[in-house]
Design a protein around this motif. Sequence first.
Motif, mmCIF file in Angstrom:
data_model
loop_
_atom_site.group_PDB
_atom_site.id
_atom_site.type_symbol
_atom_site.label_atom_id
_atom_site.label_comp_id
_atom_site.label_asym_id
_atom_site.label_seq_id
_atom_site.Cartn_x
_atom_site.Cartn_y
_atom_site.Cartn_z
ATOM 1 N N LEU A 1 -13.141 8.308 37.095
ATOM 2 C CA LEU A 1 -14.285 9.213 37.050
ATOM 3 C C LEU A 1 -15.130 9.034 38.303
ATOM 4 O O LEU A 1 -15.495 7.915 38.667
ATOM 5 C CB LEU A 1 -15.151 8.932 35.823
ATOM 6 N N THR B 1 -18.752 9.946 39.890
ATOM 7 C CA THR B 1 -20.107 10.387 39.579
ATOM 8 C C THR B 1 -20.991 10.028 40.770
ATOM 9 O O THR B 1 -20.487 9.658 41.819
ATOM 10 C CB THR B 1 -20.595 9.758 38.257
ATOM 11 N N ARG C 1 -14.348 21.052 38.446
ATOM 12 C CA ARG C 1 -14.835 22.240 37.764
ATOM 13 C C ARG C 1 -14.766 23.468 38.677
ATOM 14 O O ARG C 1 -14.702 23.357 39.899
ATOM 15 C CB ARG C 1 -16.287 22.035 37.322
ATOM 16 N N CYS D 1 -18.506 18.709 32.632
ATOM 17 C CA CYS D 1 -17.172 18.188 32.949
ATOM 18 C C CYS D 1 -16.163 19.338 32.969
ATOM 19 O O CYS D 1 -16.355 20.353 32.319
ATOM 20 C CB CYS D 1 -16.700 17.172 31.913
ATOM 21 N N THR E 1 -7.722 17.915 32.103
ATOM 22 C CA THR E 1 -7.717 16.461 32.309
ATOM 23 C C THR E 1 -6.561 15.801 31.567
ATOM 24 O O THR E 1 -5.835 14.969 32.128
ATOM 25 C CB THR E 1 -9.043 15.844 31.844
ATOM 26 N N THR F 1 -11.272 12.675 38.478
ATOM 27 C CA THR F 1 -12.086 13.780 37.974
ATOM 28 C C THR F 1 -13.547 13.485 38.237
ATOM 29 O O THR F 1 -13.910 12.373 38.607
ATOM 30 C CB THR F 1 -11.825 14.029 36.482
ATOM 31 N N GLU F 2 -14.399 14.476 38.096
ATOM 32 C CA GLU F 2 -15.820 14.290 38.387
ATOM 33 C C GLU F 2 -16.673 14.716 37.206
ATOM 34 O O GLU F 2 -16.238 15.475 36.351
ATOM 35 C CB GLU F 2 -16.228 15.084 39.631
ATOM 36 N N ALA F 3 -17.881 14.195 37.190
ATOM 37 C CA ALA F 3 -18.895 14.621 36.234
ATOM 38 C C ALA F 3 -20.110 15.075 37.031
ATOM 39 O O ALA F 3 -20.482 14.444 38.016
ATOM 40 C CB ALA F 3 -19.262 13.482 35.288
ATOM 41 N N GLY G 1 -24.232 13.778 34.105
ATOM 42 C CA GLY G 1 -22.802 14.060 34.000
ATOM 43 C C GLY G 1 -21.984 12.921 33.431
ATOM 44 O O GLY G 1 -21.176 13.109 32.518
ATOM 45 N N PHE H 1 -19.974 12.739 30.011
ATOM 46 C CA PHE H 1 -18.536 12.505 30.092
ATOM 47 C C PHE H 1 -18.135 11.419 29.104
ATOM 48 O O PHE H 1 -17.161 11.552 28.361
ATOM 49 C CB PHE H 1 -18.157 12.101 31.517
ATOM 50 N N LYS I 1 -17.303 14.057 26.183
ATOM 51 C CA LYS I 1 -15.912 14.402 26.505
ATOM 52 C C LYS I 1 -14.936 13.313 26.064
ATOM 53 O O LYS I 1 -13.930 13.602 25.405
ATOM 54 C CB LYS I 1 -15.759 14.667 27.998
#
Length: 558
Positions: free
Chosen positions: A60, A62, A96, A281, A287, A299-301, A308, A312, A316
């Motif tokens: 992840l 962030t 996203r 997310c 994902t 992946t990113e938040a 975020g 997440f 999520k």
Amino acid sequence: MAYKTDIEIAREATKLPIQEVGAKLDISDADLVPYGHDKAKVSADFIARSQSNKDGKLILVTAINPTPAGEGKTTTTVGLGDGLNRIGKKAMVCIREASLGPNFGMKGGAAGGGYAQVVPMDDMNLHFTGDFHAITSAHNLLSAMIDNHIYWGNEEKIDMRRVVWRRVIDMNDRALRQITTSLGGVSNGFPRESGFDITVASEVMAILCLANDLDDLQKRLGDMIVAYRRDRTPVYARDIKADGAMTVLLKDAMQPNLVQSLENNPAFVHGGPFANIAHGCNSVVATKTALKLADYVVTEAGFGADLGAEKFMNIKCRKAGIAPDCVVLVATVRAMKMNGGVAKGDLGDENVAAVTKGCANLGRHIENLKSFGVPVVVAINHFVTDTEAEVQAVKDYVHNQGSEAVLSRHWELGGEGAEELARRVAEVADSGMAAFSPIYPDEMSLMDKIDTIAKRIYRADEVLADQKIRNQLKDWEDQGYGNLPICMAKTQYSFTTDPSRRGAPTGHSLPVREVRLSAGAGFIVVICGEIMTMPGLPRVPASESIHLNDNGQIEGLF
């Protein structure tokens, strides 16, 4: 030295046909639905067949709270993905989709920057494959069907004063925040107050990003509460018989979009809820599919880790049954200086003391992320004005926090500039150090969940919520919604609800203005302070500078 703009760099990219990008993930041509030559959707049949594959490692990305100095979270996500591939790992990124609102407003696009971008950048930042249009259409179809149901006799006995379903549009437009509908006489229906939100705040967007498949999607759509009767019982979208048609409109939008980085590495770009007003997310289906296709998924938040990353982890991961193996926290020397009190015009001057002072914001995020049981690596996104002493000050601070900071030059050098970061992140992800756990259990009361986020993540002293809000939360618990997680709608610029309070403030309160039940998505939206679910355009919007040049190419998009 003059640097090329992001769109100039993207325009010069040597792109592979999307079928060749899919082949890197063992996706056959027959399992791709091409949208032109450089983007495609991945078929639902292929996604179903891939479920028996072993999961890769989840990373992840962030960031600290955003500042006008810039942080580069998406840029780092893409650069890290390219860096992992350069050191011999099978990696892909999941990010996203971009909303038209910020593209034409102030924030800009969502494809990365410099030499760490996904392409086609211009398509991604505009209409792309039409997913947002499908979400907007499905949402507003339900709006139309609610008013039509009332017009033709109101069989469900909807109390027109308690219609809670608003309309959406994928644009910043403050004039639509509060509106009156059905003016003009008997033939146009019954006048009532309503309003618009931006599409990325739609519960339909959240549902698309949390649903596992089309059956799950339709069930969640049907579970959405659209209004209440006079006896306060809820009216659901399925009562209006809208869930089937909405699913049809979203059938293709449910399929993840495959594109590529500038270095021709695969990327899924799918879904786009904002992190300040939604859960921030990319889609669960993208994902989870990526984890079946690659050894490392980056992946990113959205926005800072207080928004975020918190969502997440608590929304999520809880809903999807996934957990990060490593978290990369993006920071810049420039942002540290701004958090340390330096004006934007003076950020190019060396100021080690301000860097050290501003690191308090970074330290707060490190501490918060570790509270979820995940190891943290800080990525210092390099700017050309950074000095060695300033970079070292950040590294020293992070070391004292029990983590490690790595300087990364992906914006300038692409994957080559992120190799050191990639090696360290892969080591941490492979180490098995992660012991992920959300910070509150399902069975905790809704008010206590809000209180937990406010005190443990924001470091607020108290939550300010009047009795009407507390009663509403209690009513939802009595109706069986007490086990839902919380989705905080709060300014992204500060741990507080005051966007001007930088750093790591304490001694503040969290004022709750409104709560909304997203029964289909499966969370409670808690609107704090002055945050808006329909943004407005700035005094000088980016749209004033966007145009076609003499060659028919887009200029001004960033």
